[in-house]
Structure formats: structure tokens, C-alpha cells
Scaffold this motif. Structure first.
Motif, PDB file in Angstrom:
ATOM      1  N   TYR A 164     -18.591 -18.065  48.986  1.00  0.00           N
ATOM      2  CA  TYR A 164     -17.780 -18.631  47.909  1.00  0.00           C
ATOM      3  C   TYR A 164     -17.733 -20.150  48.030  1.00  0.00           C
ATOM      4  O   TYR A 164     -17.895 -20.872  47.044  1.00  0.00           O
ATOM      5  N   GLN A 165     -17.517 -20.641  49.262  1.00  0.00           N
ATOM      6  CA  GLN A 165     -17.460 -22.084  49.470  1.00  0.00           C
ATOM      7  C   GLN A 165     -18.796 -22.730  49.141  1.00  0.00           C
ATOM      8  O   GLN A 165     -18.863 -23.791  48.511  1.00  0.00           O
ATOM      9  N   HIS A 166     -19.891 -22.068  49.547  1.00  0.00           N
ATOM     10  CA  HIS A 166     -21.212 -22.615  49.273  1.00  0.00           C
ATOM     11  C   HIS A 166     -21.498 -22.615  47.772  1.00  0.00           C
ATOM     12  O   HIS A 166     -22.111 -23.555  47.248  1.00  0.00           O
ATOM     13  N   ALA A 167     -21.049 -21.581  47.090  1.00  0.00           N
ATOM     14  CA  ALA A 167     -21.225 -21.543  45.633  1.00  0.00           C
ATOM     15  C   ALA A 167     -20.466 -22.682  44.975  1.00  0.00           C
ATOM     16  O   ALA A 167     -20.967 -23.324  44.039  1.00  0.00           O
ATOM     17  N   HIS A 168     -19.253 -22.930  45.456  1.00  0.00           N
ATOM     18  CA  HIS A 168     -18.475 -24.048  44.924  1.00  0.00           C
ATOM     19  C   HIS A 168     -19.228 -25.361  45.130  1.00  0.00           C
ATOM     20  O   HIS A 168     -19.306 -26.213  44.231  1.00  0.00           O
ATOM     21  N   GLU A 169     -19.809 -25.522  46.312  1.00  0.00           N
ATOM     22  CA  GLU A 169     -20.542 -26.759  46.615  1.00  0.00           C
ATOM     23  C   GLU A 169     -21.797 -26.881  45.749  1.00  0.00           C
ATOM     24  O   GLU A 169     -22.158 -27.968  45.296  1.00  0.00           O
ATOM     25  N   LEU A 170     -22.462 -25.742  45.510  1.00  0.00           N
ATOM     26  CA  LEU A 170     -23.658 -25.771  44.663  1.00  0.00           C
ATOM     27  C   LEU A 170     -23.312 -26.187  43.236  1.00  0.00           C
ATOM     28  O   LEU A 170     -24.006 -27.012  42.629  1.00  0.00           O
ATOM     29  N   VAL A 171     -22.225 -25.602  42.704  1.00  0.00           N
ATOM     30  CA  VAL A 171     -21.828 -25.953  41.343  1.00  0.00           C
ATOM     31  C   VAL A 171     -21.401 -27.413  41.278  1.00  0.00           C
ATOM     32  O   VAL A 171     -21.774 -28.152  40.356  1.00  0.00           O
ATOM     33  N   GLU A 172     -20.598 -27.846  42.266  1.00  0.00           N
ATOM     34  CA  GLU A 172     -20.158 -29.242  42.279  1.00  0.00           C
ATOM     35  C   GLU A 172     -21.334 -30.189  42.472  1.00  0.00           C
ATOM     36  O   GLU A 172     -21.310 -31.328  42.001  1.00  0.00           O
ATOM     37  N   GLY A 173     -22.369 -29.723  43.189  1.00  0.00           N
ATOM     38  CA  GLY A 173     -23.527 -30.576  43.432  1.00  0.00           C
ATOM     39  C   GLY A 173     -24.432 -30.750  42.234  1.00  0.00           C
ATOM     40  O   GLY A 173     -25.261 -31.668  42.204  1.00  0.00           O
ATOM     41  N   LEU A 174     -24.289 -29.868  41.231  1.00  0.00           N
ATOM     42  CA  LEU A 174     -25.074 -30.022  40.013  1.00  0.00           C
ATOM     43  C   LEU A 174     -24.503 -31.167  39.188  1.00  0.00           C
ATOM     44  O   LEU A 174     -23.291 -31.275  39.025  1.00  0.00           O
ATOM     45  N   PRO A 175     -25.347 -32.025  38.653  1.00  0.00           N
ATOM     46  CA  PRO A 175     -24.833 -33.092  37.780  1.00  0.00           C
ATOM     47  C   PRO A 175     -24.067 -32.514  36.599  1.00  0.00           C
ATOM     48  O   PRO A 175     -24.400 -31.445  36.082  1.00  0.00           O
TER      49      PRO A 175
ATOM     50  N   GLN B   6     -36.536 -32.764  37.904  1.00  0.00           N
ATOM     51  CA  GLN B   6     -37.522 -33.014  38.945  1.00  0.00           C
ATOM     52  C   GLN B   6     -36.878 -33.181  40.321  1.00  0.00           C
ATOM     53  O   GLN B   6     -37.483 -32.842  41.336  1.00  0.00           O
ATOM     54  N   ALA B   7     -35.659 -33.705  40.363  1.00  0.00           N
ATOM     55  CA  ALA B   7     -34.979 -33.905  41.649  1.00  0.00           C
ATOM     56  C   ALA B   7     -34.086 -32.727  42.025  1.00  0.00           C
ATOM     57  O   ALA B   7     -33.345 -32.801  43.007  1.00  0.00           O
ATOM     58  N   LEU B   8     -34.165 -31.635  41.277  1.00  0.00           N
ATOM     59  CA  LEU B   8     -33.296 -30.488  41.534  1.00  0.00           C
ATOM     60  C   LEU B   8     -33.678 -29.822  42.854  1.00  0.00           C
ATOM     61  O   LEU B   8     -34.843 -29.550  43.124  1.00  0.00           O
ATOM     62  N   HIS B   9     -32.675 -29.574  43.680  1.00  0.00           N
ATOM     63  CA  HIS B   9     -32.892 -28.914  44.963  1.00  0.00           C
ATOM     64  C   HIS B   9     -33.317 -27.461  44.720  1.00  0.00           C
ATOM     65  O   HIS B   9     -32.810 -26.801  43.799  1.00  0.00           O
ATOM     66  N   PRO B  10     -34.248 -26.917  45.539  1.00  0.00           N
ATOM     67  CA  PRO B  10     -34.682 -25.519  45.314  1.00  0.00           C
ATOM     68  C   PRO B  10     -33.533 -24.520  45.295  1.00  0.00           C
ATOM     69  O   PRO B  10     -33.579 -23.532  44.553  1.00  0.00           O
ATOM     70  N   ALA B  11     -32.485 -24.771  46.096  1.00  0.00           N
ATOM     71  CA  ALA B  11     -31.362 -23.831  46.149  1.00  0.00           C
ATOM     72  C   ALA B  11     -30.494 -23.889  44.910  1.00  0.00           C
ATOM     73  O   ALA B  11     -29.608 -23.039  44.728  1.00  0.00           O
ATOM     74  N   GLN B  12     -30.713 -24.880  44.037  1.00  0.00           N
ATOM     75  CA  GLN B  12     -29.887 -25.022  42.836  1.00  0.00           C
ATOM     76  C   GLN B  12     -30.498 -24.372  41.602  1.00  0.00           C
ATOM     77  O   GLN B  12     -29.833 -24.270  40.567  1.00  0.00           O
ATOM     78  N   ARG B  13     -31.748 -23.928  41.700  1.00  0.00           N
ATOM     79  CA  ARG B  13     -32.406 -23.404  40.500  1.00  0.00           C
ATOM     80  C   ARG B  13     -31.796 -22.088  40.031  1.00  0.00           C
ATOM     81  O   ARG B  13     -31.505 -21.914  38.839  1.00  0.00           O
ATOM     82  N   LEU B  14     -31.615 -21.139  40.957  1.00  0.00           N
ATOM     83  CA  LEU B  14     -31.018 -19.865  40.555  1.00  0.00           C
ATOM     84  C   LEU B  14     -29.576 -20.022  40.073  1.00  0.00           C
ATOM     85  O   LEU B  14     -29.197 -19.440  39.048  1.00  0.00           O
ATOM     86  N   PRO B  15     -28.718 -20.791  40.783  1.00  0.00           N
ATOM     87  CA  PRO B  15     -27.364 -20.993  40.247  1.00  0.00           C
ATOM     88  C   PRO B  15     -27.353 -21.623  38.858  1.00  0.00           C
ATOM     89  O   PRO B  15     -26.542 -21.240  38.001  1.00  0.00           O
ATOM     90  N   LEU B  16     -28.250 -22.582  38.623  1.00  0.00           N
ATOM     91  CA  LEU B  16     -28.305 -23.208  37.303  1.00  0.00           C
ATOM     92  C   LEU B  16     -28.711 -22.187  36.241  1.00  0.00           C
ATOM     93  O   LEU B  16     -28.144 -22.148  35.142  1.00  0.00           O
ATOM     94  N   ALA B  17     -29.696 -21.346  36.568  1.00  0.00           N
ATOM     95  CA  ALA B  17     -30.096 -20.295  35.629  1.00  0.00           C
ATOM     96  C   ALA B  17     -28.944 -19.324  35.379  1.00  0.00           C
ATOM     97  O   ALA B  17     -28.743 -18.854  34.251  1.00  0.00           O
ATOM     98  N   GLY B  18     -28.166 -19.022  36.431  1.00  0.00           N
ATOM     99  CA  GLY B  18     -27.020 -18.133  36.261  1.00  0.00           C
ATOM    100  C   GLY B  18     -25.971 -18.711  35.340  1.00  0.00           C
ATOM    101  O   GLY B  18     -25.371 -17.997  34.528  1.00  0.00           O
ATOM    102  N   LEU B  19     -25.741 -20.027  35.431  1.00  0.00           N
ATOM    103  CA  LEU B  19     -24.780 -20.673  34.542  1.00  0.00           C
ATOM    104  C   LEU B  19     -25.246 -20.624  33.094  1.00  0.00           C
ATOM    105  O   LEU B  19     -24.426 -20.574  32.168  1.00  0.00           O
ATOM    106  N   ALA B  20     -26.561 -20.667  32.884  1.00  0.00           N
ATOM    107  CA  ALA B  20     -27.095 -20.697  31.524  1.00  0.00           C
ATOM    108  C   ALA B  20     -27.136 -19.320  30.868  1.00  0.00           C
ATOM    109  O   ALA B  20     -27.280 -19.222  29.642  1.00  0.00           O
ATOM    110  N   PHE B  21     -26.985 -18.275  31.659  1.00  0.00           N
ATOM    111  CA  PHE B  21     -27.185 -16.932  31.116  1.00  0.00           C
ATOM    112  C   PHE B  21     -26.176 -16.556  30.026  1.00  0.00           C
ATOM    113  O   PHE B  21     -26.564 -16.002  28.992  1.00  0.00           O
ATOM    114  N   PRO B  22     -24.857 -16.835  30.189  1.00  0.00           N
ATOM    115  CA  PRO B  22     -23.919 -16.471  29.104  1.00  0.00           C
ATOM    116  C   PRO B  22     -24.246 -17.151  27.779  1.00  0.00           C
ATOM    117  O   PRO B  22     -24.143 -16.526  26.712  1.00  0.00           O
TER     118      PRO B  22
END
Length: 630
Positions: free
Chosen positions: A374-385, A442-458
């Protein structure tokens, strides 16, 4: 009980549900036959009554099941839920969406659709749908107003347990089946309401028929409540335990349960019809019921499992305190320092970091996120511009953003992908996707691609079916534009296809797997070979050893040679459906074999970890955002 055991239990629950339904129907038919025989004395009339009763029950169940085919969002809307937009600015709704997004990313599943039951002052919630791709979560206005962020997180984590473990699928089928065995009661009620307008002699006959229908239908109501109580109670304890495991604290969930016990509205739903039909799906008891027919364990018992020293008299003290000043969730957030959520620095691992993993550890994490996730997910979301998050949540930009994630770094291949995108979705989307790739991704971290896709799904799901079909065709063409597409890009596109197809036709894709590993040997070998090669690029001997290690785990008596397919990732098109149909225990072994194939040395890099998470998601075995040993 781990994810795979939960899945197996849910499958057994489906079988028990059919048996209990059959017994209920048998009792109702016998009651109708007894009344018919007593009144008419005719065997022929009794046979006709049997046929008519079975037809009414069967048609009623089929009608209700058909009305629920569109999935979780339909259930939430029918229960009075109001959709929560992705770009809402309402503080309470924004807090709800933030919590749900973080829980979804930590769990490795798509962000569900969100609904609020605005007219319900009690504290309650439910999850509905056939699969995580189709899930909808609804909360009452009372939950939004009265719960602080930790308590709301505990309730949402509880509901996500039902999403992950297959409970939703059983619940929605239960709604359809129980509607059928309650049909006689519904018919009797309607006759009583509308049957008084006829002639006096006709009215007496009609009233008698209505009373008989109500009495016999009471058997259906009795069995319906009994079935719901038997199916629901133990799963509520398990969901509470899963929520605590996920949040790593008991105070949030216990606090929500205490507020249910201390506030006048409790968890009650004011709409009695809705409360009856979805009582087995709710977070708290939605309607009054005798203890032996209650769909939920006693409230004090649930709290004591979280806080063993809890005294029931504390609820009386809370009730007296809240009579003067009812709790305000947002105000409590401010007082506790929970709102607004403090910005966290992105906790992203270095792209070259290698993490220690074991097959058993990874399979144990499937569908079982922890507090660190959960904490890591929070950090991933916060880390996205902020701009990327806004693009993902907006209906107009979700498609070009997802297409941009699949564009290849090779200019020649990217040009072919552009042609495919233009052919199916038009020039404007292609231009937008390339702009996003150049300016934002282009500067997106590999670990951020799936979370970003998940945010876009709804936001993606808001598009009409023809537009989604064209987009999926474009994605398919982009992936197969050239054989040099990476395994991750291929799997990400496949995951997108799976999730959208399931959201479009949820009931069609809802099933519990039953196949055994021995029936899919060739598919196992193909998937393991592709992943072993991807996990050890340029190292054929290491790849072969990794392949054999995975094969030994899943098919120890077979000797299938290491033979990477000539068409590379395209060979995977034929493996997904058979492997996804595996029984839960076989899927657990498959996940462990995949870990062996990707990480023969017991360590994985960030890219390999994301590949493993994507493959598991395609096979409906969601992995949390962290694969490190805990």
C-alpha cells in the motif's frame, strides 16, 4: 488461506449453491403440490402445478441473471448508486477515489468503478461484478461522512478482498438464483396489491391464491436467507482478516465497526428491498434479522477479533458521545494528520536493481498485498507527474496515453505502429500518442507503466463499444507490426485486451478454472521458454537451465526440450486461454514455475519483475507492486 485456496473455495461454493438452490426448489414444489392436491384432489392438476412452479422459479432466476449480465456497475446503479467521476473535486469523493486507486495499484488489479449511495445515512459498502476488470465498489453517504481515512481504507480493503478472491462472482450469481426462489412471494404481494379491483367473488378467489403464494413463497424466503447466511458469514471474517493483513493495522477497520455500533443509523440501508437483495454482499448487516439468519457475524465478535480486549459496553459510551456530536470523517482526518495526505518522495527502485525472490514467496503474494505494498503504491502514484495522472483519468486522453505506452523505441517499428494506429483510430490519436511519448513518457520508470495503465482503465471503459473495438484492433496491430516487440509490450497489450473484453462482456468471461496441468503441457513449455529467454537475453545456456527449472516444478515427470518458438512472443497468443482455465492449485504451481523461469538465480530486475506481474495479471493472478522478500 491464500489466493488460490480462496479461489478453490469459491468454486466449491458455486457447487454448494447449486445444491442448496435445488433443495429449496424441491421444498417449494412439494409445498405447492401438497396445497394443490388438498384443494383439487387431482393428480393432473398437481403435475401442472409442479411444472408451473418450476417454470416460475427458473424463469425468474434467468430473468434476474440476464439483468445482471452487464456486471458490477449495473448492480451498483440498481441499488441507487451514483457514479463518482474520475476528475471529481469534491473533497470526500476525491479522498475515496485516492484510497481506492492506491489499493487497486497495490493489489495489481484495475481501478474499479466507484459509486456512492447518496440517500443512505448508514455506514456500509459492497463490491459487485464478475471479475476485477468488471468490478464496482459502492459506499454509502454515511461511510463517506462518518469515517476517517484510515477507517475508509479498512472498509475498502475489506471489499477488495471480495474482489480478489472470487467472492463477487459468487455473490452476483447468488442474487440471480435467489430471485427465482422468492418469485412466489413477489407474485403474491403483487396480487394482493392489484387484485382487489375485481368482482367480489373473483376477489375472494384471487385473495386466496395470493395468500397461498405468500405462504408457500415464505419457504423460498426462508431458504434464501438461510443460503445467504451460510455463504456470507465466514467470508466476512476472512475479508476482515485480509483487510488487516493489507493495511497492517486494526484500528481503521475496528473504528469503522465501532461507528456502526455507536451511531443510530448503524449499517442499516433504508431501502428495504435493496437491503434484502444485496444483504450477503454488504460490509455490515443491511437489515435486521434473527442471529441464526444474519448474513454477518455479530458486530462485537468482529471487533473482538481485531481487538481481543474490547468490551461491548464501550459501544454504549460511544453512542452517548456521538448523540451530542456525530463524528465527521474529514474533520477527524485533519485532527489526526491524515488529510491532506502528505506528499511522499517516490520510492522507486534503481532500474538496474535486482531483488531477491523465491517461487513460494511470490505465489504467496498473489492476491495478498501487504501494508508495504500500500505504501509503495502511494509512492508510485505520488511519483507520477500530475499531468500524467490527469491524462490517465480523462476520457479524452486515456486511449492515446495507453497507445503511447506501447510505442517502440525503434523509429522504424514505431513508424509501422503509427500506421496501424492511424488506420484504426485516426490521425489525431496517432499524433497525440507520439506527442505524449516524446514529451511525457520517455523518462517514465519501468515500475510506473502498469500503475499508469491501471489509472487509465476507468476512463477507457467510458468509451462506447465500437470505439473500444477499434482501439483494441489498433493495439493488436501495433503489437504485431514487427517481430521485435518486447515481451513486456506484448503482455501489456494482451492485458489491456483481456481487461477491456471482460469489462464489455463480464458474465461471458466469468468462470472458475478446472483444467489440470497435464492437459496443457505444450502451452506450459511455450510460455516458460519465452519467459526464460526474456529473463536471460543473450544467455542461451542460462535460459535453458531456467526453463528446465520451471518445467521441473510444474511437470516433473515430463521431458519437453527447450525450444524457444521461432515466432517469439506471437506464439503466446495460443497459450493464454488454456492456461487461464487451470484449476487454482495448478495456477499456483504455474506462478512458481514462472518465477523459476524469470529468475533462475533467485533474483529479478525491475524489468523482469514487471514482466512477471504482467503475465500473472493476464492469467488473473494479480501480484502486488513489490516482489521483494518481506
Amino acid at each position: 488461506m491464500n489466493f488460490f485456496e480462496h479461489q478453490a473455495a469459491a468454486r466449491r461454493g458455486s457447487f454448494r449453491l447449486v445444491v442448496l438452490f435445488s433443495l429449496a426448489v424441491l421444498c417449494i414444489v412439494l409445498a405447492v403440490d401438497a396445497v394443490t392436491l388438498l384443494v383439487t384432489g387431482s393428480v393432473g392438476a398437481t403435475v401442472a402445478a409442479t411444472v408451473a412452479t418450476v417454470a416460475v422459479i427458473g424463469l425468474g432466476s434467468l430473468y434476474r441473471i440476464a439483468s445482471l449480465r452487464a456486471g458490477g456497475a449495473v448492480v451498483a446503479a440498481q441499488m441507487g448508486g451514483t457514479w463518482v467521476p474520475e476528475d471529481t473535486r469534491d473533497p470526500a469523493l476525491r479522498r475515496l477515489r485516492n484510497v481506492v486507486e492506491e489499493v487497486a495499484i497495490a493489489s495489481g488489479v484495475p481501478v474499479p468503478r466507484l459509486f456512492v449511495m447518496e440517500q443512505e445515512p448508514g455506514i456500509n459498502a459492497f463490491a459487485a461484478g464478475y471479475s476485477p476488470s468488471d468490478a464496482a465498489i459502492a459506499v454509502t453517504r454515511g461511510a463517506l461522512d462518518r469515517l476517517n481515512r484510515d477507517e475508509l481504507q479498512g472498509v475498502i480493503a475489506h471489499e477488495f478482498s471480495h474482489v480478489l478472491n472470487g467472492d463477487m462472482r459468487l455473490n452476483i450469481r447468488l442474487m440471480g438464483i435467489l430471485f427465482g426462489i422468492m418469485m412466489l412471494t413477489l407474485i403474491g404481494q403483487r396480487i394482493l396489491v392489484y387484485g382487489r379491483a375485481g368482482r367480489s367473488r373473483d376477489v375472494s378467489v384471487v385473495m386466496l391464491a395470493a395468500l397461498v403464494a405468500l405462504v408457500v413463497g415464505g419457504i423460498g424466503v426462508f431458504f434464501g436467507r438461510l443460503i445467504k447466511a451460510g455463504v456470507s458469514r465466514q467470508r466476512e471474517y476472512l475479508a476482515d482478516a485480509a483487510a488487516v493483513q493489507f493495511t497492517r493495522q486494526t484500528s481503521g477497520l475496528a473504528g469503522a465497526l465501532k461507528k456502526i455500533g455507536g451511531l443510530p443509523a448503524g449499517s442499516r440501508l433504508d431501502d428495504k428491498a435493496d437491503a434484502e437483495e444485496i444483504s450477503h454482499m454488504l460490509f455490515g448487516q443491511g437489515r435486521a434479522a434473527a442471529s441464526w439468519m444474519a448474513t454477518h457475524p455479530p458486530l462485537v465478535a468482529r471487533i473482538r477479533r481485531l481487538e481481543p480486549q474490547f468490551d461491548a459496553r464501550q459501544l454504549q459510551a460511544l453512542e452517548l458521545r456521538w448523540q451530542a456530536q456525530p463524528p465527521d470523517g474529514l474533520a477527524e482526518d485533519i485532527a489526526l494528520g491524515l488529510a491532506p495526505a502528505p506528499a511522499s518522495p517516490p520510492g522507486l527502485p534503481p532500474t538496474r536493481q535486482r531483488m531477491a525472490v523465491t517461487p513460494a514467496q511470490v505465489s504467496g503474494q498473489v492476491g495478498a498485498p501487504g501494508e508495504d505494498d500500500y505504501q509503495h503504491a502511494h509512492e508510485l502514484v505520488e511519483g507520477l507527474p500530475d499531468t500524467l495522472r490527469e491524462l490517465a483519468r480523462a476520457r479524452a486522453t486515456a486511449m492515446p496515453l495507453l497507445a503511447a505506452l506501447l510505442l517502440d523505441a525503434d523509429p522504424a517499428l514505431a513508424a509501422r505502429q503509427r500506421q496501424a494506429l492511424v488506420a484504426h483510430c485516426g490521425e489525431a490519436m496517432a499524433v497525440h500518442a507520439f506527442e505524449l511519448l516524446r514529451q511525457r513518457l520517455q523518462a517514465l520508470h519501468p515500475a510506473q507503466r502498469l500503475p499508469l495503465a491501471g489509472l487509465a482503465f476507468p476512463a477507457l471503459r467510458q468509451h462506447p463499444r465500437p470505439q473500444l473495438d477499434a482501439f483494441l484492433a489498433a493495439i493488436e496491430a501495433m503489437v504485431h507490426a514487427d517481430g521485435r516487440v518486447s515481451v513486456f509490450e506484448y503482455c501489456l497489450s494482451r492485458l489491456l485486451q483481456v481487461q477491456v473484453r471482460e469489462a464489455l462482456d463480464p458474465s461471458r468471461h466469468a468462470r472458475f478454472g478446472r483444467r489440470k496441468a497435464t492437459g496443457v503441457r505444450a502451452e506450459f513449455a511455450t510460455l516458460l521458454a519465452v519467459l526464460a529467454q526474456a529473463g536471460h537475453p543473450g544467455q542461451p545456456q542460462q535460459a535453458q537451465r531456467a526453463y528446465l527449472a520451471g518445467l521441473q516444478r510444474v511437470l516433473p515427470r515430463d521431458h519437453l526440450p527447450y525450444a524457444p518458438p521461432d515466432d517469439g512472443v506471437r506464439a503466446l497468443d495460443a497459450v493464454w486461454e488454456p492456461l487461464d482455465a487451470l484449476a487454482p492449485p495448478a495456477k499456483q504451481v504455474l506462478v512458481e514455475a514462472l518465477v523459476d523461469a524469470v529468475s533462475h538465480d533467485g533474483r529479478v530486475g525491475v524489468a523482469e519483475a514487471e514482466l512477471l506481474r504482467t503475465v500473472c495479471a493476464v492469467l488473473h493472478c494479480p501480484l502486488p507492486v513489490m516482489l521483494e522478500q518481506r
